[in-house]
Write a protein that holds these residues in place. Structure first.
Motif, mmCIF file in Angstrom:
data_model
loop_
_atom_site.group_PDB
_atom_site.id
_atom_site.type_symbol
_atom_site.label_atom_id
_atom_site.label_comp_id
_atom_site.label_asym_id
_atom_site.label_seq_id
_atom_site.Cartn_x
_atom_site.Cartn_y
_atom_site.Cartn_z
ATOM 1 N N THR A 1 0.841 -1.202 0.000
ATOM 2 C CA THR A 1 0.000 0.000 0.000
ATOM 3 C C THR A 1 0.873 1.246 0.000
ATOM 4 N N SER A 2 1.932 1.228 0.790
ATOM 5 C CA SER A 2 2.854 2.371 0.862
ATOM 6 C C SER A 2 3.564 2.596 -0.475
ATOM 7 N N MET A 3 3.969 1.511 -1.121
ATOM 8 C CA MET A 3 4.613 1.624 -2.447
ATOM 9 C C MET A 3 3.677 2.273 -3.456
ATOM 10 N N ILE A 4 2.435 1.817 -3.470
ATOM 11 C CA ILE A 4 1.443 2.364 -4.415
ATOM 12 C C ILE A 4 1.250 3.859 -4.164
ATOM 13 N N LEU A 5 1.085 4.233 -2.905
ATOM 14 C CA LEU A 5 0.865 5.647 -2.572
ATOM 15 C C LEU A 5 2.094 6.486 -2.882
ATOM 16 N N ASP B 1 2.090 13.011 -8.682
ATOM 17 C CA ASP B 1 1.034 13.993 -8.384
ATOM 18 C C ASP B 1 -0.364 13.498 -8.741
ATOM 19 N N LYS B 2 -0.610 12.218 -8.512
ATOM 20 C CA LYS B 2 -1.945 11.659 -8.753
ATOM 21 C C LYS B 2 -2.682 11.599 -7.418
ATOM 22 N N GLU B 3 -3.745 12.367 -7.266
ATOM 23 C CA GLU B 3 -4.489 12.478 -6.003
ATOM 24 C C GLU B 3 -5.440 11.299 -5.821
ATOM 25 N N VAL B 4 -5.324 10.623 -4.687
ATOM 26 C CA VAL B 4 -6.265 9.547 -4.343
ATOM 27 C C VAL B 4 -6.598 9.642 -2.854
ATOM 28 N N ASP B 5 -7.740 9.076 -2.463
ATOM 29 C CA ASP B 5 -8.024 8.863 -1.045
ATOM 30 C C ASP B 5 -7.277 7.610 -0.612
ATOM 31 N N TYR B 6 -7.047 7.468 0.696
ATOM 32 C CA TYR B 6 -6.297 6.291 1.133
ATOM 33 C C TYR B 6 -6.464 6.031 2.625
ATOM 34 N N MET B 7 -6.130 4.794 2.998
ATOM 35 C CA MET B 7 -5.957 4.392 4.395
ATOM 36 C C MET B 7 -4.831 3.371 4.406
ATOM 37 N N VAL B 8 -3.770 3.683 5.170
ATOM 38 C CA VAL B 8 -2.608 2.802 5.242
ATOM 39 C C VAL B 8 -2.202 2.655 6.710
ATOM 40 N N GLY B 9 -1.566 1.536 7.049
ATOM 41 C CA GLY B 9 -1.252 1.237 8.439
ATOM 42 C C GLY B 9 0.078 1.741 8.945
ATOM 43 N N THR C 1 -11.758 12.508 0.649
ATOM 44 C CA THR C 1 -12.271 13.687 -0.053
ATOM 45 C C THR C 1 -13.593 13.313 -0.728
ATOM 46 N N GLU C 2 -14.276 14.329 -1.251
ATOM 47 C CA GLU C 2 -15.461 14.069 -2.066
ATOM 48 C C GLU C 2 -15.077 13.844 -3.533
ATOM 49 N N GLU C 3 -13.971 14.485 -3.965
ATOM 50 C CA GLU C 3 -13.691 14.558 -5.400
ATOM 51 C C GLU C 3 -12.812 13.440 -5.968
ATOM 52 N N ASN C 4 -11.923 12.820 -5.180
ATOM 53 C CA ASN C 4 -11.012 11.818 -5.746
ATOM 54 C C ASN C 4 -11.758 10.575 -6.217
ATOM 55 N N ASP C 5 -11.325 10.025 -7.364
ATOM 56 C CA ASP C 5 -11.996 8.872 -7.966
ATOM 57 C C ASP C 5 -11.608 7.554 -7.323
ATOM 58 N N PHE C 6 -10.346 7.451 -6.862
ATOM 59 C CA PHE C 6 -9.834 6.207 -6.293
ATOM 60 C C PHE C 6 -9.656 6.328 -4.789
ATOM 61 N N ILE D 1 -0.900 -3.127 -9.691
ATOM 62 C CA ILE D 1 -1.974 -2.266 -9.176
ATOM 63 C C ILE D 1 -1.863 -0.866 -9.776
ATOM 64 N N CYS D 2 -0.659 -0.316 -9.776
ATOM 65 C CA CYS D 2 -0.471 1.039 -10.323
ATOM 66 C C CYS D 2 -0.830 1.101 -11.808
ATOM 67 N N GLN D 3 -0.497 0.038 -12.544
ATOM 68 C CA GLN D 3 -0.859 0.021 -13.962
ATOM 69 C C GLN D 3 -2.375 0.013 -14.141
ATOM 70 N N HIS D 4 -3.077 -0.716 -13.271
ATOM 71 C CA HIS D 4 -4.547 -0.718 -13.349
ATOM 72 C C HIS D 4 -5.131 0.626 -12.912
ATOM 73 N N MET D 5 -4.318 1.435 -12.220
ATOM 74 C CA MET D 5 -4.764 2.769 -11.815
ATOM 75 C C MET D 5 -4.271 3.855 -12.773
ATOM 76 N N GLY D 6 -3.670 3.440 -13.885
ATOM 77 C CA GLY D 6 -3.312 4.406 -14.924
ATOM 78 C C GLY D 6 -1.864 4.862 -14.943
ATOM 79 N N VAL D 7 -0.983 4.207 -14.178
ATOM 80 C CA VAL D 7 0.445 4.558 -14.187
ATOM 81 C C VAL D 7 1.172 3.564 -15.081
ATOM 82 N N ASP D 8 1.866 4.041 -16.128
ATOM 83 C CA ASP D 8 2.542 3.087 -17.012
ATOM 84 C C ASP D 8 3.830 2.566 -16.377
ATOM 85 N N GLU D 9 4.357 1.509 -16.958
ATOM 86 C CA GLU D 9 5.502 0.795 -16.390
ATOM 87 C C GLU D 9 6.719 1.705 -16.205
ATOM 88 N N GLU D 10 7.014 2.498 -17.194
ATOM 89 C CA GLU D 10 8.176 3.386 -17.132
ATOM 90 C C GLU D 10 8.050 4.371 -15.968
#
Length: 452
Positions: free
Chosen positions: A118-122, A129-137, A150-155, A283-292
């Motif tokens: 979870t920390s790696m993804i965030l 600079d991709k804004e997401v909501d989150y909960m991490v331990g 937030t109200e506005e973030n999609d993920f 996970i990041c690729q499924h969230m729109g971040v390419d491999e590079e």
């Protein structure tokens, strides 16, 4: 919206309280005791209760919701009052779901690695600079809180814990999130006070897999036989994406990842972390971040707080502190450190501190977990055993369980400390593994050992 927290001082609870406060909610809370860092962080936001204890007068019909923490008991006077008034009572994960049911929910589960993944993804999303909501331990560099809503973030990215939701809701937390995208890193028996058999424990991950929304995505470690069986045998209509240990090599104490972008140096090491990176990449690729872009960001990831944290170092000595306590984590961490520093002596110290680790019936799970260490030390407190109301654990039971003839065992914190501080750490790595503090060990003193 007016929300009252029963047991606001918990690590997760106080972070949620701060997140909702920042969202504009009116927050109140109670607890019988609150320690730092929760105490000072709540105080800074004006959310610290005026006095400790439980006060039924705080509970009234004007409250829109009660959030009940695991620290509270079922006979808590504030909980009883809320039930009498018919107020809506949420567990922590239930409320997170309510806050995110219109978002794409990404849930990271598994017996080990979930906080780090979870920390790696965030970290990667924050880097780009991709804004997401989150909960991490764990507290992360560059993030003010462990919960952000937030109200506005999609993920929303959620660490999916298999432990219970609340004193009145005995479902595992990760059963309540209904993921669109999920990950399972591994399954190794834990929490035996709740899941008395391994079969019962595995069943929780089957339920989690089946809880993905129709057409959802499951990323999973195909090198873990239990995970592979759970995911591939599920009849849920989901897309499956397996991952495994990526190609890598170690040179001069640095781990390099073999990628299409070339050999990338990492700030983390160990097969478990390399597998975590492979899962996080999917996970990041499924969230729109390419491999590079993923590889560019992951090179600067330094690890999650309390997870294989380097606390001191000089030319010949390195000291690590790690949250590892379950058998699978202890073995993975010990192996990773030895593989990374083959030319140094590894002194591995493990504190048996959790309910599972102090249970005589569970101790055999630790067989061979410290074998990679050149010197292995186990500490446990008979006082902790009494507090948890368990049968006394003997030194012989511990020795028999770990199956290591030269295992050094301490039950007295003073004797352990004296032994530790007399160690010659020249050309050595000291690894301290625990979710506790070895009966009051001062880690600031430990850091000074590299100066002696």
């Amino acid at each position: 919206m007016r929300v009252h927290f029963i047991a606001i001082g918990g690590s997760a609870m106080h972070n949620l309280a701060i997140a909702l406060h920042q969202k504009g909610y009116q927050i109140t809370g109670s607890d019988d005791t609150i320690h730092d860092p929760s105490k000072s962080r709540l105080e800074a936001k004006g959310l610290l209760p005026e006095s400790f204890g439980w006060f039924p007068d705080k509970i009234n019909k004007d409250l829109d919701a009660i959030i009940l923490g695991m620290h509270a008991k079922i006979d808590n006077p504030e909980l009883i009052k809320a039930q009498e008034l018919g107020l809506k009572i949420y567990s922590y994960p239930e409320f997170l779901y309510e806050q995110s049911k219109h978002k794409t929910r990404v849930v990271i589960g598994g017996s080990h690695g979930k906080t780090t993944i979870t920390s790696m993804i965030l970290h990667v999303l924050n880097y780009h600079d991709k804004e997401v909501d989150y909960m991490v331990g764990a507290q992360l560099d560059g993030f003010e809180t462990m919960v952000h809503l937030t109200e506005e973030n999609d993920f929303i990215v959620l660490e999916g814990d298999e432990y219970l939701s609340s004193p009145i809701d005995r479902r595992p937390k990760f059963h309540l999130y209904k993921p669109n995208i999920a990950l399972l890193s591994g399954i190794a028996w834990d929490h035996i006070n709740v899941f008395p058999t391994f079969e019962n424990y595995i069943e929780q991950f089957q339920i989690f897999t089946d809880s993905l929304v129709n057409g959802g995505i499951m990323v999973y470690s195909e090198e873990d036989e239990n995970v592979k069986k759970v995911v591939e045998n599920s009849t849920n209509s989901i897309k499956r994406y397996p991952y495994s240990l990526p190609e890598h090599f170690i040179e001069n104490g640095i781990t390099y990842l073999n990628t299409v972008e070339g050999d990338l140096p990492l700030d983390v090491f160990g097969d478990h972390n390399l597998q975590n990176i492979a899962g996080a990449k999917w996970i990041c690729q499924h969230m729109g971040v390419d491999e590079e872009d993923f590889y560019e960001a992951i090179m600067s990831f330094k690890g999650a707080s309390k997870r294989l944290e380097k606390i001191a170092e000089n030319d010949s000595t390195i000291i690590f502190k790690d949250f590892a306590h379950s058998p699978s984590k202890v073995k993975a961490t010990t192996t990773a450190v030895k593989d990374q520093y083959r030319n140094k002596k590894l002194i591995a110290c493990l504190e048996l501190h959790t309910y599972s680790s102090l249970n005589a019936d569970f101790l055999s799970e630790y067989k061979n977990t410290l074998n990679k260490a050149d010197e292995a030390i186990v500490f446990y407190s008979p006082h902790a055993v009494k507090i948890k109301e368990l049968d006394e654990v003997t030194e012989k039971q511990i020795a028999d369980s770990f199956q290591r003839e030269d295992l050094v065992i301490f039950i007295n914190p003073i004797q352990f400390k004296e032994y530790l501080f007399k160690k010659n750490l020249k050309d050595s790595v000291l690894l301290l593994m625990s979710s506790g503090n070895y009966g009051g060990l001062d880690f600031e003193e430990v850091k000074k050992m590299v100066d002696s």
